[in-house]
Design a protein around this motif. Structure first.
Motif, PDB file in Angstrom:
ATOM      1  N   LYS A  90       0.866  -1.176   0.000  1.00 53.56           N
ATOM      2  CA  LYS A  90       0.000   0.000   0.000  1.00 53.56           C
ATOM      3  C   LYS A  90       0.900   1.222   0.000  1.00 53.56           C
ATOM      4  O   LYS A  90       1.797   1.341   0.831  1.00 53.56           O
ATOM      5  N   SER A  91       0.658   2.144  -0.906  1.00 55.41           N
ATOM      6  CA  SER A  91       1.540   3.296  -1.065  1.00 55.41           C
ATOM      7  C   SER A  91       1.658   4.131   0.199  1.00 55.41           C
ATOM      8  O   SER A  91       2.740   4.574   0.563  1.00 55.41           O
ATOM      9  N   LYS A  92       0.547   4.365   0.882  1.00 55.29           N
ATOM     10  CA  LYS A  92       0.582   5.280   2.039  1.00 55.29           C
ATOM     11  C   LYS A  92       1.440   4.745   3.178  1.00 55.29           C
ATOM     12  O   LYS A  92       1.882   5.495   4.024  1.00 55.29           O
ATOM     13  N   GLU A  93       1.692   3.439   3.211  1.00 56.83           N
ATOM     14  CA  GLU A  93       2.476   2.862   4.295  1.00 56.83           C
ATOM     15  C   GLU A  93       3.975   2.904   4.036  1.00 56.83           C
ATOM     16  O   GLU A  93       4.758   2.756   4.965  1.00 56.83           O
ATOM     17  N   VAL A  94       4.379   3.086   2.785  1.00 53.60           N
ATOM     18  CA  VAL A  94       5.797   2.931   2.471  1.00 53.60           C
ATOM     19  C   VAL A  94       6.418   4.056   1.665  1.00 53.60           C
ATOM     20  O   VAL A  94       7.582   3.966   1.304  1.00 53.60           O
ATOM     21  N   THR A  95       5.674   5.102   1.388  1.00 46.71           N
ATOM     22  CA  THR A  95       6.238   6.145   0.533  1.00 46.71           C
ATOM     23  C   THR A  95       5.866   7.530   1.036  1.00 46.71           C
ATOM     24  O   THR A  95       4.991   7.691   1.878  1.00 46.71           O
ATOM     25  N   ASP A  96       6.528   8.528   0.491  1.00 49.17           N
ATOM     26  CA  ASP A  96       6.209   9.913   0.810  1.00 49.17           C
ATOM     27  C   ASP A  96       4.833  10.261   0.261  1.00 49.17           C
ATOM     28  O   ASP A  96       4.417   9.758  -0.777  1.00 49.17           O
ATOM     29  N   GLN A  98       3.833  12.708  -1.335  1.00 49.83           N
ATOM     30  CA  GLN A  98       3.850  13.295  -2.674  1.00 49.83           C
ATOM     31  C   GLN A  98       3.621  12.259  -3.778  1.00 49.83           C
ATOM     32  O   GLN A  98       3.193  12.580  -4.871  1.00 49.83           O
ATOM     33  N   TYR A  99       3.907  10.983  -3.491  1.00 52.49           N
ATOM     34  CA  TYR A  99       3.752   9.938  -4.495  1.00 52.49           C
ATOM     35  C   TYR A  99       2.373   9.285  -4.474  1.00 52.49           C
ATOM     36  O   TYR A  99       2.054   8.489  -5.351  1.00 52.49           O
ATOM     37  N   LEU A 100       1.543   9.597  -3.489  1.00 54.67           N
ATOM     38  CA  LEU A 100       0.223   8.979  -3.397  1.00 54.67           C
ATOM     39  C   LEU A 100      -0.676   9.339  -4.577  1.00 54.67           C
ATOM     40  O   LEU A 100      -1.606   8.613  -4.898  1.00 54.67           O
ATOM     41  N   LYS A 101      -0.394  10.449  -5.241  1.00 52.71           N
ATOM     42  CA  LYS A 101      -1.187  10.850  -6.403  1.00 52.71           C
ATOM     43  C   LYS A 101      -1.053   9.863  -7.561  1.00 52.71           C
ATOM     44  O   LYS A 101      -1.862   9.851  -8.477  1.00 52.71           O
TER      45      LYS A 101
END
Length: 139
Positions: A90-96, A98-101
């Motif tokens: 899941k993106s929100k758990e492992v990235t900044d 700014q990349y969730l878009k």
């Protein structure tokens, strides 16, 4: 002084070397290896049938009928239903943030911390892929 990774590598090497020696020990595991050649195709198909070597038996029925590595669907299957499935996060758990878009699901194949033999000749390698809620590549 050895680095921790070097010590771990030496320990792993010793373990696998010992395990290999045990498996190859002819008194513990006496193997009588030989080859067999079927007399004809009918005989080989009969033996395969008896052993269950057919689709739906020991051989699974593949859902990949058009696996061509060129469509988004095929690419998505590799990551969600194939060898790369353990890399999906899941993106929100492992990235900044700014990349969730780029999508809620991400695969980050970051090899930038690996040693490079000739850093003056080679670039570091890595890739990040984002997917939407439908498990399709985010474009």
């Amino acid at each position: 002084m050895f680095h921790k990774t070097r010590i771990e590598a030496l320990i792993n090497q010793a373990i696998w070397s010992t395990l290999g020696a045990v498996i190859k020990h002819e008194k513990l595991f006496p193997l009588q290896d030989s080859t067999f050649v079927f007399s004809d195709t009918a005989q080989s198909l009969g033996v395969m049938g008896e052993m269950g070597f057919y689709k739906g038996g020991a051989l699974p029925v593949s859902y990949n009928t058009d696996f061509n590595m060129q469509t988004d669907e095929s690419f998505s299957r590799i990551f969600f239903h194939g060898i790369a499935a353990p890399l999906v996060m899941k993106s929100k758990e492992v990235t900044d943030s700014q990349y969730l878009k780029y999508g809620p699901i991400m695969v980050d194949m970051d090899f930038t911390d690996m040693e490079i033999r000739y850093p003056e000749l080679f670039e570091r390698y890595g890739a990040r892929v984002h997917f939407d809620d439908n498990q399709m590549v985010f474009l």
